[in-house]
Design an enzyme around this catalytic site. Structure first.
Site, PDB file in Angstrom:
ATOM      1  CB  CYS A 257    -142.711 -27.437 -96.889  1.00 19.61           C
ATOM      2  SG  CYS A 257    -140.809 -27.945 -95.651  1.00 19.61           S
TER       3      CYS A 257
ATOM      4  CB  CYS B 137    -141.035 -25.220 -92.573  1.00 25.09           C
ATOM      5  SG  CYS B 137    -139.731 -25.645 -93.553  1.00 25.09           S
TER       6      CYS B 137
ATOM      7  CB  CYS C 182    -133.190   9.873 -61.288  1.00 30.31           C
ATOM      8  SG  CYS C 182    -134.748   9.080 -60.801  1.00 30.31           S
TER       9      CYS C 182
ATOM     10  CB  CYS D 173    -137.325   8.342 -64.646  1.00 32.37           C
ATOM     11  SG  CYS D 173    -137.906   8.966 -62.861  1.00 32.37           S
TER      12      CYS D 173
ATOM     13  CG  ASP E  39    -107.268  -7.758 -96.122  1.00 28.27           C
ATOM     14  OD1 ASP E  39    -106.527  -8.414 -96.713  1.00 28.27           O
ATOM     15  OD2 ASP E  39    -107.767  -6.794 -96.745  1.00 28.27           O
TER      16      ASP E  39
ATOM     17  CG  ASP F  86    -110.951  -3.727 -97.978  1.00 30.85           C
ATOM     18  OD1 ASP F  86    -110.966  -4.511 -97.929  1.00 30.85           O
ATOM     19  OD2 ASP F  86    -111.137  -3.152 -98.907  1.00 30.85           O
TER      20      ASP F  86
ATOM     21  CG  ASP G  93    -111.090  -8.200 -95.280  1.00 32.56           C
ATOM     22  OD1 ASP G  93    -110.429  -9.440 -95.082  1.00 32.56           O
ATOM     23  OD2 ASP G  93    -111.427  -7.665 -95.367  1.00 32.56           O
TER      24      ASP G  93
END
Length: 814
Positions: free
Chosen positions: A29, A32, A96, A99, A502, A704, A708
Site C-alpha cells: 500500500c 509501505c 594471478c 588480476c 532428527d 529431512d 527441521d
C-alpha cells in the site's frame, strides 16, 4: 498508481547525480511506499528517491558513486525485500590473484552490484546485483575497462569447451616454438659446464631471444600495461619487467662491447624465463581443466534426445521439445532423459552418478525416476514431471557450479595479501638493485639479481590454492552423492564437533511397521490382524499402511470396514463383519470401561522400548478387549555405522526429536547415541542447536522435514536428506542425495581433506616466496632457476589439489 517522490537539494559542488534502480518486494500500500522512501532517503549520498508501487521499483539519485549495498540494507531494515539477480561471466586475461582482485574491484564499482567473486581456477566471476540495476553489458564493459575480456557464461553454450581446447592448442604451440628458439641459447650455458664453447654470436642470440621476448612474450606486456593503467600490478608486470631488464642489459652490453670482445650476455635468461612461464601456464591450464571434470560429467548425463509416445506412436525428438505430462519411453540400457513418474513397466535403474549408490534401485509404476539415471533390464514408460532447468540433474549442476564459484572465508586472507603483493615485490626488487649497486657489485650484477627477485615472486599459486581445492573437493563429493551448496559450508564442516540428528526419516526409515501382535484371551493373532487391517482400510495414516502391509505379507484378506470414522485424539472406528470396533490409543480402553488385564505388562514393556501402541476394542453392547498392536520404526542400515564414524572423527552425535522419550531412548540406545533431546516441538529444534552452540561447539544439523528447516538454518552447517522436503534442502548447506546417514561422516571427511589441501597449497605458495625471494635477493638464485621455480609453484599447487579426485567416503574405504 502514482510514484511517491522525495527530493533533496544536492550540494553545489556535487557532480551530476548518478541513478540506481532496485526492485523492492513486500510493498502492499501507499504507507509501505512511504516507509521505503523514508528509509532510502536516509542513505548517505542520496539526492532523490522515487518509489513506484505498481512496478515495485525504487529509483535513487546519488550525488556521488551509488552505494547499492547501503540502499539494500536500508530497504531490508524497513522490513521489505530487495530483488537480486545473478550473472556469471567468463573472464579472459587473468593470470594471478592480483588480476582476480582487480576484476572484483572493477565490478563492485558498477552501480547496483552487491558482490562479485572471481574464481581464478575456472576463470569465471559470479556477480550478484540488484534486479534491474546492472545490465550484463555494464558488467562486461567494467571488466574490459580493467584490461580483461569478458562474455556471459551461457553465451555459446557448448562452444566454451571448443574455445578452451583451441586456446590450449595455441598455447602449446607457443611453448614449443619458444622452446625451439631458446634451446640454442641454453646450449651455450650447458657447454660452459663441460668446458666447451657452444655460445652463439651475440647478434644471433639477440634475434632468437627478441622473437621470444617481443612476439611470444607480447601477452605479458599487454597484460602488464593494462594493470599499470588500472593503477595495479600483477604477475605479467613482474615477468615483463624482469625479462625486459635481462634482454635490455644484454643489448646494452653487446652494443658497448669493445671490438673483438664478446661480453657475457643474458639473452638466454630472458628467453628461457618466458619459455618456463609459458610452459607453466600451459600445464596449469591443463590441470585446471581437469578440476572441472565433475561438472562436465554431470552435464553429459542428460541425453540429447527422448522417445515420445503420443497416441500410441513413438517418435524420437530433441529433449528440449519434451513437455510436462508427456510420456517418454526408455528402453533397457538407455539414460532417462527427464524427471518423471513410471506409469508402465519396471526394473532396476542405476542412479549412481546422481546418488553415489552403486546398486540399481527397483522401479515400478508410481515410482519416481531422475533424468540422467540409466535404465537397466526393463522397458519404462515415464510421465514427465520436470524438464530443462527444473530437473534434479540441472539443480545438481547449478549447486555444484555455485559451490565451485563461491569464495571460501580463508580466501579473504589471500585477497588481502595479493592486494599488496606485487607492489611489495617491486619494492624489494628496487632495494635489491640499489643495495648491490651501492655495495660495489656493479650495475650488471645488480640488475641480474633484481631480475631474479621479480621472476621468483609470482602470486599465481596464492590465487589458485583455494579455488582449485574447492573445485576438486566439491566435484569428488558430488560423485558420491554429497552436494555442497557453497564454499563456506565446505570450510565450516571441517570444524564440526557435534552433529544433531532428527530421528524419523534420518536415522530411521520413517515407515512404521507392525512389530508385535498380542491378542487377548480367546482371540488368535490372525483374527486380531484381520480385524485391525480391515478397520484401517479407509485410512491413509502411516500406521494404517503398516497394518495393511503386514496383512498382505501374511496372506490375510482383510476386507473393508463399514461406517468408517476418525475419532479425534483416540483413533478410528467402524464395523467389520457386524462387529463395532475401535482401534486407537489407551483412551479407547478407558472409555469402554475395560481393564487391560494380562496385556498391561507387555504393553508397559513395549511402550518402554519405544513402541507405539494401538488397542483393538469391540464397542458393542458387551464391550471387550480384542488385543494390542505395537508399531515401530526401522533403524536405517547405515545408522549405527554413521554414529560410529562420527565418534571416530571426534564428533559427538546428538539426537533431537519430537517423538516420546521411550521411542527416542530405544533408537538412541541401539545406535550408541548418548545425548538425546526428545519431545521437542518443531520450533524448539533451533533452540536446541543454539544450546549446543552456546556450549562452544561447532554444530551440524541433519534433517529431512519441513519442521527441521529452522534448525538446519540455525546450525553452523545444515545437512539435509534429499529424500526429504525441498524446504529442508534449501535451508541446508549440504544435501545428501540418498538417505544414508553414513554420508554425514563423508561430508565432514571431504571437508577436512579439502581444507587440508587448501592449507597445503597456501603453505607451498607462501613457502616458494618466503624461501625464493631472499635467495634471489642474495644472489644465490639465477633468473633461469627463478623462472623454473615460479612455474613449478603454480603447477604443484594445482596438482596437489587434483589428488582429491580419488576421494571416497569413509565407508567406501573399508
Amino acid at each position: 498508481m502514482t510514484a511517491i517522490q522525495q527530493t533533496r537539494t544536492a550540494t553545489p559542488a556535487a557532480a551530476e547525480p548518478a541513478e540506481l534502480d532496485i526492485g523492492v518486494s513486500g510493498m502492499t500500500c501507499a504507507s509501505c511506499v512511504r516507509r521505503v522512501e523514508k528509509a532510502l532517503s536516509r542513505v548517505p549520498g542520496v539526492a532523490a528517491v522515487s518509489v513506484n508501487l505498481a512496478t515495485e521499483r525504487a529509483r535513487l539519485s546519488f550525488t556521488g558513486r551509488p552505494d547499492a549495498r547501503a540502499a539494500a540494507e536500508a530497504v531490508e531494515a524497513a522490513g521489505y525485500g530487495v530483488e537480486r539477480q545473478e550473472v556469471d561471466l567468463s573472464v579472459t586475461g587473468m593470470t594471478c590473484a592480483s588480476c582476480a582482485g582487480r576484476v572484483e574491484k572493477a565490478l563492485s564499482r558498477v552501480p547496483g552490484v552487491d558482490s562479485a567473486a572471481v574464481n581464478l581456477a575456472t576463470e569465471r566471476v559470479h556477480v550478484v546485483a540488484f534486479a534491474g540495476s546492472a545490465a550484463p553489458a555494464d558488467l562486461i564493459a567494467a571488466v574490459e575497462k580493467a584490461g580483461y575480456g569478458a562474455t556471459l557464461v551461457d553465451e555459446g553454450g557448448g562452444d566454451a569447451d571448443a574455445a578452451r581446447a583451441d586456446r590450449d592448442r595455441r598455447e602449446l604451440r607457443h611453448v614449443l616454438i619458444a622452446a625451439a628458439l631458446s634451446a640454442p641459447l641454453l646450449a651455450g650455458m650447458v657447454g660452459d659446464l663441460f668446458g666447451a664453447d657452444w655460445m652463439l654470436p651475440g647478434w644471433v642470440q639477440m634475434v632468437l631471444a627478441g622473437v621470444v621476448q617481443f612476439w611470444l612474450g607480447a601477452r605479458f606486456y599487454r597484460a602488464g600495461w593494462n594493470a599499470l593503467r588500472a593503477g595495479a600490478g600483477n604477475m605479467d608486470l613482474l615477468v615483463a619487467l624482469g625479462t625486459s631488464a635481462a634482454w635490455g642489459l644484454s643489448l646494452y652490453l653487446l652494443l658497448t662491447a669493445a671490438h673483438g670482445h664478446e661480453p657475457h650476455l643474458y639473452f638466454e635468461a630472458s628467453a628461457v624465463l618466458i619459455t618456463f612461464v609459458l610452459l607453466g601456464k600451459w600445464l596449469e591450464a591443463r590441470a585446471k581443466g581437469r578440476t572441472a571434470a565433475a561438472i562436465r560429467a554431470l552435464m553429459d548425463l542428460r541425453p540429447a534426445t527422448a522417445r515420445l509416445r503420443r497416441d500410441g506412436v513413438e517418435t524420437e525428438v530433441p529433449v528440449e521439445r519434451v513437455r510436462v505430462g508427456d510420456h517418454v519411453v526408455v528402453r533397457p540400457g538407455e539414460r532417462v532423459p527427464v524427471d518423471g513418474r513410471v506409469v508402465e513397466g519396471g526394473g532396476g535403474v542405476d542412479e549412481s552418478m546422481l546418488t553415489g549408490e552403486s546398486l540399481p534401485v527397483d522401479k515400478e509404476p508410481g515410482a519416481r525416476v531422475t533424468g540422467g539415471s540409466i535404465n537397466g533390464d526393463g522397458l519404462l514408460v515415464v510421465e514427465t514431471t520436470a524438464v530443462g532447468t527444473e530437473t534434479m540433474l540441472a539443480q545438481i549442476v547449478r549447486m555444484v557450479e555455485g559451490a565451485q564459484a563461491s569464495k571460501a572465508p580463508i580466501q579473504r586472507l589471500v585477497d588481502r595479501v595479493s592486494a599488496v603483493f606485487v607492489p611489495a615485490v617491486l619494492a624489494v626488487a628496487a632495494l635489491t638493485l640499489a643495495g648491490w649497486w651501492i655495495a660495489g657489485a656493479g650495475l650488471e650484477t645488480a640488475i641480474v639479481t633484481a631480475v631474479s627477485v621479480l621472476v621468483i615472486a609470482c602470486p599465481c599459486a596464492l590465487g589458485l590454492a583455494t579455488p582449485t581445492a574447492i573445485m576438486v573437493g566439491t566435484g569428488a563429493a558430488a560423485r558420491h552423492g554429497i552436494l555442497i551448496k557453497d564454499a563456506e559450508a565446505l570450510e565450516r564442516a571441517h570444524a564440526l564437533t557435534a552433529v544433531a540428528f532428527d530421528k524419523t526419516g534420518t536415522l530411521t526409515e520413517g515407515k512404521p511397521r507392525v512389530t508385535d501382535l498380542i491378542p487377548a484371551a480367546g482371540v488368535d493373532g490372525a483374527t486380531l490382524l484381520r480385524l485391525a487391517a480391515a478397520l484401517q482400510s479407509g485410512s491413509e495414516h502411516p500406521l494404517a499402511h503398516a497394518l495393511r502391509r503386514r496383512a498382505g505379507e501374511e496372506g490375510i484378506a482383510a476386507g473393508r470396514a463399514g461406517d468408517f470414522r476418525a475419532l479425534a485424539g483416540r483413533g478410528v472406528g467402524g464395523t467389520v463383519d457386524g462387529q463395532r470396533l475401535q482401534l486407537g490409543n489407551a483412551r479407547a480402553v478407558e472409555e469402554a470401561g475395560l481393564d487391560p488385564g494380562a496385556l498391561a505388562e507387555p504393553a508397559a514393556a513395549l511402550a518402554g522400548s519405544g513402541r507405539t501402541l494401538s488397542w483393538l476394542v469391540e464397542t458393542g453392547e458387551a464391550p471387550r478387549l480384542l488385543g494390542l498392536v505395537a508399531f515401530g520404526d526401522t533403524v536405517k542400515d547405515g545408522a549405527a555405522a554413521a554414529v560410529a564414524s562420527l565418534k571416530a572423527q571426534g564428533v559427538e552425535p546428538v539426537m533431537v526429536t519430537g517423538d516420546g522419550w521411550g521411542a527416542a531412548r530405544g533408537v538412541a540406545g541401539a545406535l550408541g547415541i548418548e545425548r538425546v533431546f526428545a519431545e521437542v516441538l518443531p520450533g524448539e529444534k533451533a533452540a536446541v542447536v543454539a544450546t549446543l552452540k552456546g556450549e562452544g561447539r561447532t554444530v551440524g544439523m541433519v534433517g529431512d522435514g519441513i519442521n527441521d528447516a529452522p534448525a538446519l538454518a540455525a546450525a553452523d552447517v545444515g545437512i539435509a536428506m534429499a529424500t526429504g522436503t525441498d524446504v529442508a534442502m534449501h535451508s541446508a548447506g549440504v544435501t545428501l542425495m540418498r538417505g544414508d546417514p553414513r554420508l554425514v561422516a563423508g561430508a565432514i571427511d571431504v571437508s577436512r581433506r579439502t581444507y587440508a589441501k587448501i592449507r597445503q597449497g597456501l603453505f607451498w605458495a607462501f613457502a616458494y616466496n618466503v624461501v625464493g625471494i631472499p635467495l634471489a635477493a642474495s644472489g644465490n638464485l639465477s633468473p633461469v632457476l627463478a623462472g623454473a621455480a615460479m612455474a613449478l609453484s603454480s603447477v604443484s599447487v594445482v596438482v596437489n589439489a587434483l589428488s582429491l579426485r580419488g576421494w571416497t567416503p569413509p565407508e567406501g574405504r573399508r
